[in-house]
Design a protein around this motif. Structure first.
Motif, PDB file in Angstrom:
ATOM      1  N   THR A   1       0.835  -1.199   0.000  1.00 51.91           N
ATOM      2  CA  THR A   1       0.000   0.000   0.000  1.00 51.91           C
ATOM      3  C   THR A   1       0.875   1.256   0.000  1.00 51.91           C
ATOM      4  O   THR A   1       0.582   2.234  -0.690  1.00 51.91           O
ATOM      5  CB  THR A   1      -0.935  -0.014   1.230  1.00 51.91           C
TER       6      THR A   1
ATOM      7  N   ASP B   1      -5.991  -1.042  -4.713  1.00 50.98           N
ATOM      8  CA  ASP B   1      -5.444  -1.656  -3.503  1.00 50.98           C
ATOM      9  C   ASP B   1      -6.438  -2.693  -2.978  1.00 50.98           C
ATOM     10  O   ASP B   1      -7.396  -2.338  -2.291  1.00 50.98           O
ATOM     11  CB  ASP B   1      -5.163  -0.583  -2.444  1.00 50.98           C
ATOM     12  N   GLU B   2      -6.208  -3.941  -3.320  1.00 50.93           N
ATOM     13  CA  GLU B   2      -7.128  -5.024  -2.954  1.00 50.93           C
ATOM     14  C   GLU B   2      -8.577  -4.643  -3.239  1.00 50.93           C
ATOM     15  O   GLU B   2      -9.425  -4.650  -2.342  1.00 50.93           O
ATOM     16  CB  GLU B   2      -6.977  -5.372  -1.479  1.00 50.93           C
TER      17      GLU B   2
HETATM   18 MG    MG Z   1      -2.073  -2.755   2.213  1.00 51.22          MG
END
Ligand code: MG
Ligand code: ATP
Length: 259
Positions: free
Chosen positions: A51, A180-181
């Motif tokens: 991240t 991000d995911e």
């Molecule tokens: Mg992360």
């Protein structure tokens, strides 16, 4: 770090990029290039810095106090840290989607129209309507919401909210999309819809996706980066990373031996 010969156009490139929270390193001397109009996955165990790397690319990390960095990151060959770079324009070029969808507390229509207006793309009512419809069509939401555009976005399901956020990000025509995911909190059906959407847009935009789902990385991405403890261990074509990685740690990770 083992790296194959580059055979692509570099959209984003980092040079010896390190990042620190309160003096503690989260990324160490990262040298990576993300190919233009392709999908790159970033994989690695929790806390390895995925991240942090994504948030460096659109300078969202600027907003976190007591952070520092060294090295550089280039977008189309220009440092994103140059004095002349506006973070507003940078973040318009580099859209981002988070694991937890974050629609505005506004209607479905206004969620998308807002970005179009704020970024001065157009003020023409019909053009805005057209752009909203296009964005909703690309994100596969149109048929589900077209009769209810004035309904609150918060009333949508989690998967629909995430696709709305993708539509909102795409409506301002970014060159790069950081994910991000994006399906981390979604059920398998919603996850497939997000993956279909990525497939639809991948030839037109540079995508960097962080995922804990290795099958998803293998399915979606052209290139894969493996990060461990803030260091880039290996970056290569996805097929190579998953079938014949050069580094033992990568092999251990992709075969599920840790992480
Ligand atoms: Mg992360
Ligand atoms: N705002 C912050 N303040 C201080 N330390 C932070 C902050 N954000 C992240 N870190 C630290 O930086 C390191 C990298 O975190 P990061 O969130 O980038 O990892 P990640 O790979 O995205 O993990 P995950 O898979 O769990 O999301 C971790 O050690 C984390 O504790």
């Amino acid at each position: 770090m083992k790296k194959s010969n580059k055979t692509f156009v570099e959209k984003i490139k980092s040079e010896d990029y390190s990042f620190y929270y309160n003096g503690k390193p989260a990324l160490k001397n990262i040298n990576i290039s993300f190919p233009d109009k392709m999908v790159t996955s970033i994989v690695g165990p929790s806390g390895c810095g995925k991240t942090t790397l994504l948030r460096s690319i659109n300078r969202l990390n600027d907003l976190i106090p007591k952070t520092t960095f060294s090295g550089d990151i280039f977008l189309d060959g220009i440092s994103i840290f140059d004095k002349g770079v506006s973070t507003v324009l940078l973040r318009r070029k580099v859209g981002m989607i988070f694991q937890k969808s974050n629609p505005f507390p506004k209607s479905i229509f206004d969620n998308i129209a807002f970005g179009i207006k704020v970024n001065n793309i157009t003020n023409d009512k019909h053009r805005i309507e057209f752009e909203v419809e296009q964005a909703l069509k690309i994100s596969g939401l149109w048929s589900e919401v077209k009769d209810n555009l004035s309904a609150p976005a918060m009333g949508l399901s989690g998967g629909q909210q995430q696709r709305l956020c993708l539509a909102r990000a795409l409506a301002v025509k970014p060159e790069i999309l950081l994910l991000d995911e994006p399906a981390g909190a979604l059920d398998p059906a919603s996850t497939s819809k997000i993956e279909e959407l990525i497939h639809t847009i991948k030839k037109t935009i540079t995508i960097v996706i962080v995922t804990h789902n290795l099958q998803q990385a293998a399915r979606l991405s052209d290139y894969t980066a493996f990060i461990l403890n803030g260091e880039l261990v290996e970056f290569d074509k996805t097929t190579k990373i998953f079938t014949n990685p050069s580094v033992k740690q990568t092999e251990d990770y992709v075969t599920g031996r840790f992480g």
